[in-house]
Design a protein around this motif. Structure first.
Motif, PDB file in Angstrom:
ATOM      1  N   GLU A  31      75.914  34.220  35.502  1.00 35.33           N
ATOM      2  CA  GLU A  31      77.215  33.611  35.762  1.00 35.33           C
ATOM      3  C   GLU A  31      77.611  32.709  34.597  1.00 35.33           C
ATOM      4  N   SER A  32      78.806  32.939  34.072  1.00 37.34           N
ATOM      5  CA  SER A  32      79.245  32.131  32.929  1.00 37.34           C
ATOM      6  C   SER A  32      80.197  31.016  33.343  1.00 37.34           C
ATOM      7  N   ASP A  33      80.360  30.803  34.643  1.00 33.77           N
ATOM      8  CA  ASP A  33      81.280  29.758  35.089  1.00 33.77           C
ATOM      9  C   ASP A  33      80.569  28.427  35.374  1.00 33.77           C
ATOM     10  N   THR A  34      79.283  28.345  35.019  1.00 32.43           N
ATOM     11  CA  THR A  34      78.551  27.078  35.127  1.00 32.43           C
ATOM     12  C   THR A  34      78.284  26.568  33.714  1.00 32.43           C
ATOM     13  N   PRO A  35      78.086  25.283  33.527  1.00 31.62           N
ATOM     14  CA  PRO A  35      77.824  24.770  32.170  1.00 31.62           C
ATOM     15  C   PRO A  35      76.601  25.425  31.513  1.00 31.62           C
ATOM     16  N   ARG A  36      75.514  25.566  32.267  1.00 32.15           N
ATOM     17  CA  ARG A  36      74.321  26.199  31.691  1.00 32.15           C
ATOM     18  C   ARG A  36      74.530  27.690  31.440  1.00 32.15           C
ATOM     19  N   GLY A  37      75.248  28.353  32.341  1.00 34.91           N
ATOM     20  CA  GLY A  37      75.553  29.770  32.152  1.00 34.91           C
ATOM     21  C   GLY A  37      76.423  29.978  30.922  1.00 34.91           C
ATOM     22  N   ARG A  38      77.399  29.102  30.751  1.00 30.83           N
ATOM     23  CA  ARG A  38      78.282  29.170  29.582  1.00 30.83           C
ATOM     24  C   ARG A  38      77.483  28.916  28.301  1.00 30.83           C
ATOM     25  N   ALA A  39      76.588  27.923  28.341  1.00 29.06           N
ATOM     26  CA  ALA A  39      75.753  27.626  27.170  1.00 29.06           C
ATOM     27  C   ALA A  39      74.860  28.812  26.835  1.00 29.06           C
ATOM     28  N   ASP A  54      75.465  31.965  27.505  1.00 32.40           N
ATOM     29  CA  ASP A  54      76.330  33.011  26.951  1.00 32.40           C
ATOM     30  C   ASP A  54      76.664  32.736  25.491  1.00 32.40           C
ATOM     31  N   ILE A  55      76.890  31.479  25.144  1.00 37.43           N
ATOM     32  CA  ILE A  55      77.185  31.121  23.750  1.00 37.43           C
ATOM     33  C   ILE A  55      75.968  31.400  22.878  1.00 37.43           C
TER      34      ILE A  55
END
Length: 101
Positions: A18-26, A28-29
């Motif tokens: 899931e990329s909608d959480t801060p850790r998920g987004r991090a 993905d980056i």
């Protein structure tokens, strides 16, 4: 002793899928940066003069990238609630093909 929240299987699932959480987004980056480095390494390897000059660095990077992608693939299978569905999904097949070479 209770595991820290970031070690819980559900939390690791959220980070990986899931990329909608801060850790998920991090994550993905980081994944996008690693993919970009992998593409750059592939390009540099096609230029004979650069490939010879940076042979050792390119080989080390290639091994590290392969380990990273393999660990990521195994983690996605392990933390998926339905591992078989992930393995047979479009992205599961793409991830497998990316780790094979």
């Amino acid at each position: 002793m209770k595991n820290p929240a970031w070690l819980e299987k559900e939390e690791l699932y959220k980070i990986l899928f899931e990329s909608d959480t801060p850790r998920g987004r991090a994550f993905d980056i980081v994944l996008m940066v690693v993919i970009s480095v992998s593409i750059l390494v592939s390009f540099v390897e096609t230029i004979p003069s650069l490939a010879r000059t940076f042979k050792l660095v390119l080989e080390i990077l290639e091994y590290l990238l392969t380990v990273f992608f393999t660990v990521e693939y195994i983690a996605r299978i392990y933390f998926s609630p339905r591992p078989k569905d992930y393995v047979l999904s479009f992205f599961g097949v793409i991830d497998l093909l990316a780790t094979m070479p």
